[in-house]
Motif scaffolding. Structure first.
Motif, PDB file in Angstrom:
ATOM      1  N   ALA A  39       0.811  -1.219   0.000  1.00  0.00           N
ATOM      2  CA  ALA A  39       0.000   0.000   0.000  1.00  0.00           C
ATOM      3  C   ALA A  39       0.843   1.267   0.000  1.00  0.00           C
ATOM      4  N   GLN A  40       2.108   1.171   0.405  1.00  0.00           N
ATOM      5  CA  GLN A  40       2.998   2.337   0.401  1.00  0.00           C
ATOM      6  C   GLN A  40       3.728   2.497  -0.933  1.00  0.00           C
ATOM      7  N   GLY A  41       3.479   1.575  -1.880  1.00  0.00           N
ATOM      8  CA  GLY A  41       4.096   1.674  -3.201  1.00  0.00           C
ATOM      9  C   GLY A  41       5.433   0.981  -3.320  1.00  0.00           C
ATOM     10  N   HIS A  42       5.828   0.208  -2.315  1.00  0.00           N
ATOM     11  CA  HIS A  42       7.085  -0.541  -2.370  1.00  0.00           C
ATOM     12  C   HIS A  42       6.862  -1.894  -3.035  1.00  0.00           C
ATOM     13  N   PHE A  43       7.861  -2.328  -3.797  1.00  0.00           N
ATOM     14  CA  PHE A  43       7.799  -3.618  -4.476  1.00  0.00           C
ATOM     15  C   PHE A  43       8.594  -4.646  -3.679  1.00  0.00           C
ATOM     16  N   HIS A  44       8.128  -5.894  -3.728  1.00  0.00           N
ATOM     17  CA  HIS A  44       8.751  -6.995  -2.999  1.00  0.00           C
ATOM     18  C   HIS A  44       8.816  -8.202  -3.922  1.00  0.00           C
ATOM     19  N   PHE A  45       9.709  -9.122  -3.612  1.00  0.00           N
ATOM     20  CA  PHE A  45       9.734 -10.381  -4.352  1.00  0.00           C
ATOM     21  C   PHE A  45       9.777 -11.540  -3.378  1.00  0.00           C
ATOM     22  N   VAL A  46       9.306 -12.670  -3.845  1.00  0.00           N
ATOM     23  CA  VAL A  46       9.464 -13.921  -3.115  1.00  0.00           C
ATOM     24  C   VAL A  46       9.697 -15.002  -4.160  1.00  0.00           C
ATOM     25  N   ASN A  47      10.665 -15.857  -3.886  1.00  0.00           N
ATOM     26  CA  ASN A  47      10.984 -16.966  -4.772  1.00  0.00           C
ATOM     27  C   ASN A  47      10.489 -18.261  -4.145  1.00  0.00           C
ATOM     28  N   SER A  48      10.051 -19.192  -4.971  1.00  0.00           N
ATOM     29  CA  SER A  48       9.503 -20.446  -4.468  1.00  0.00           C
ATOM     30  C   SER A  48      10.567 -21.378  -3.910  1.00  0.00           C
ATOM     31  N   HIS A  49      11.826 -21.188  -4.317  1.00  0.00           N
ATOM     32  CA  HIS A  49      12.915 -22.064  -3.875  1.00  0.00           C
ATOM     33  C   HIS A  49      14.188 -21.251  -3.654  1.00  0.00           C
ATOM     34  N   TYR A  50      15.035 -21.775  -2.787  1.00  0.00           N
ATOM     35  CA  TYR A  50      16.362 -21.210  -2.519  1.00  0.00           C
ATOM     36  C   TYR A  50      17.394 -22.302  -2.730  1.00  0.00           C
ATOM     37  N   TYR A  51      18.557 -21.920  -3.210  1.00  0.00           N
ATOM     38  CA  TYR A  51      19.630 -22.894  -3.412  1.00  0.00           C
ATOM     39  C   TYR A  51      20.534 -22.929  -2.183  1.00  0.00           C
ATOM     40  N   GLN A  52      20.837 -24.136  -1.734  1.00  0.00           N
ATOM     41  CA  GLN A  52      21.747 -24.333  -0.600  1.00  0.00           C
ATOM     42  C   GLN A  52      22.925 -25.152  -1.097  1.00  0.00           C
ATOM     43  N   GLY A  53      24.063 -24.480  -1.302  1.00  0.00           N
ATOM     44  CA  GLY A  53      25.265 -25.173  -1.731  1.00  0.00           C
ATOM     45  C   GLY A  53      25.861 -25.975  -0.591  1.00  0.00           C
ATOM     46  N   SER A  54      26.632 -27.011  -0.922  1.00  0.00           N
ATOM     47  CA  SER A  54      27.195 -27.872   0.116  1.00  0.00           C
ATOM     48  C   SER A  54      28.227 -27.149   0.980  1.00  0.00           C
ATOM     49  N   LYS A  55      28.805 -26.068   0.470  1.00  0.00           N
ATOM     50  CA  LYS A  55      29.795 -25.312   1.240  1.00  0.00           C
ATOM     51  C   LYS A  55      29.219 -24.010   1.781  1.00  0.00           C
ATOM     52  N   GLN A  56      27.935 -23.806   1.584  1.00  0.00           N
ATOM     53  CA  GLN A  56      27.274 -22.577   2.013  1.00  0.00           C
ATOM     54  C   GLN A  56      26.697 -22.784   3.402  1.00  0.00           C
ATOM     55  N   ALA A  57      26.980 -21.863   4.311  1.00  0.00           N
ATOM     56  CA  ALA A  57      26.524 -21.995   5.698  1.00  0.00           C
ATOM     57  C   ALA A  57      25.010 -21.921   5.814  1.00  0.00           C
ATOM     58  N   ASP A  58      24.382 -20.984   5.120  1.00  0.00           N
ATOM     59  CA  ASP A  58      22.944 -20.784   5.228  1.00  0.00           C
ATOM     60  C   ASP A  58      22.469 -20.040   3.995  1.00  0.00           C
ATOM     61  N   THR A  59      21.154 -19.960   3.816  1.00  0.00           N
ATOM     62  CA  THR A  59      20.619 -19.205   2.689  1.00  0.00           C
ATOM     63  C   THR A  59      20.907 -17.723   2.897  1.00  0.00           C
ATOM     64  N   ILE A  60      20.945 -16.992   1.817  1.00  0.00           N
ATOM     65  CA  ILE A  60      21.283 -15.571   1.851  1.00  0.00           C
ATOM     66  C   ILE A  60      20.017 -14.745   2.001  1.00  0.00           C
ATOM     67  N   ALA A  61      20.008 -13.820   2.951  1.00  0.00           N
ATOM     68  CA  ALA A  61      18.864 -12.933   3.144  1.00  0.00           C
ATOM     69  C   ALA A  61      18.996 -11.711   2.239  1.00  0.00           C
ATOM     70  N   TYR A  62      17.883 -11.226   1.763  1.00  0.00           N
ATOM     71  CA  TYR A  62      17.881 -10.064   0.885  1.00  0.00           C
ATOM     72  C   TYR A  62      16.937  -9.003   1.422  1.00  0.00           C
ATOM     73  N   VAL A  63      17.203  -7.765   1.049  1.00  0.00           N
ATOM     74  CA  VAL A  63      16.353  -6.653   1.476  1.00  0.00           C
ATOM     75  C   VAL A  63      15.074  -6.627   0.658  1.00  0.00           C
ATOM     76  N   THR A  64      14.105  -5.878   1.154  1.00  0.00           N
ATOM     77  CA  THR A  64      12.849  -5.706   0.434  1.00  0.00           C
ATOM     78  C   THR A  64      12.616  -4.213   0.241  1.00  0.00           C
ATOM     79  N   ASN A  65      11.401  -3.844  -0.087  1.00  0.00           N
ATOM     80  CA  ASN A  65      11.029  -2.442  -0.300  1.00  0.00           C
ATOM     81  C   ASN A  65      11.802  -1.809  -1.460  1.00  0.00           C
TER      82      ASN A  65
END
Length: 99
Positions: A39-65
């Protein structure tokens, strides 16, 4: 197009309008990308899946708005491809429960 302001009510914590949705394929994985606008005019995204590499500690967080639909789409793409490694045989796609 309906103005989402008419849905504003103290009962709803937030209201977002679905602006666009895409299906992309990377390797053998299909991923849905949903772009919404609040309602404030900001755009957001959401993806149905995240990739987790075998050497990656955790999924990467991203900003919104994001200020535009295009920038939201570019960031959705970045989230998908930035950690994907087709040579990583132990990497997995994790379904996003919030999609």
């Amino acid at each position: 197009m309906l103005d989402i302001d008419c849905l504003e009510d103290e009962t709803f914590e937030s209201v977002e309008e679905i602006i666009s949705q895409f299906i992309v394929k990377i390797g053998d994985q299909k991923i849905k990308i949903r772009i919404t606008k609040d309602a404030q005019g900001h755009f957001h995204f959401v993806n149905s899946h995240y990739y987790q590499g075998s050497k990656q500690a955790d999924t990467i967080a991203y900003v919104t708005n994001f200020p535009s639909e295009k920038i939201a789409i570019m960031n959705a793409k970045l989230q998908i491809v930035s950690s994907y490694d087709p040579a990583d045989k132990n990497g997995v796609w994790i379904e996003n429960d919030s999609f």
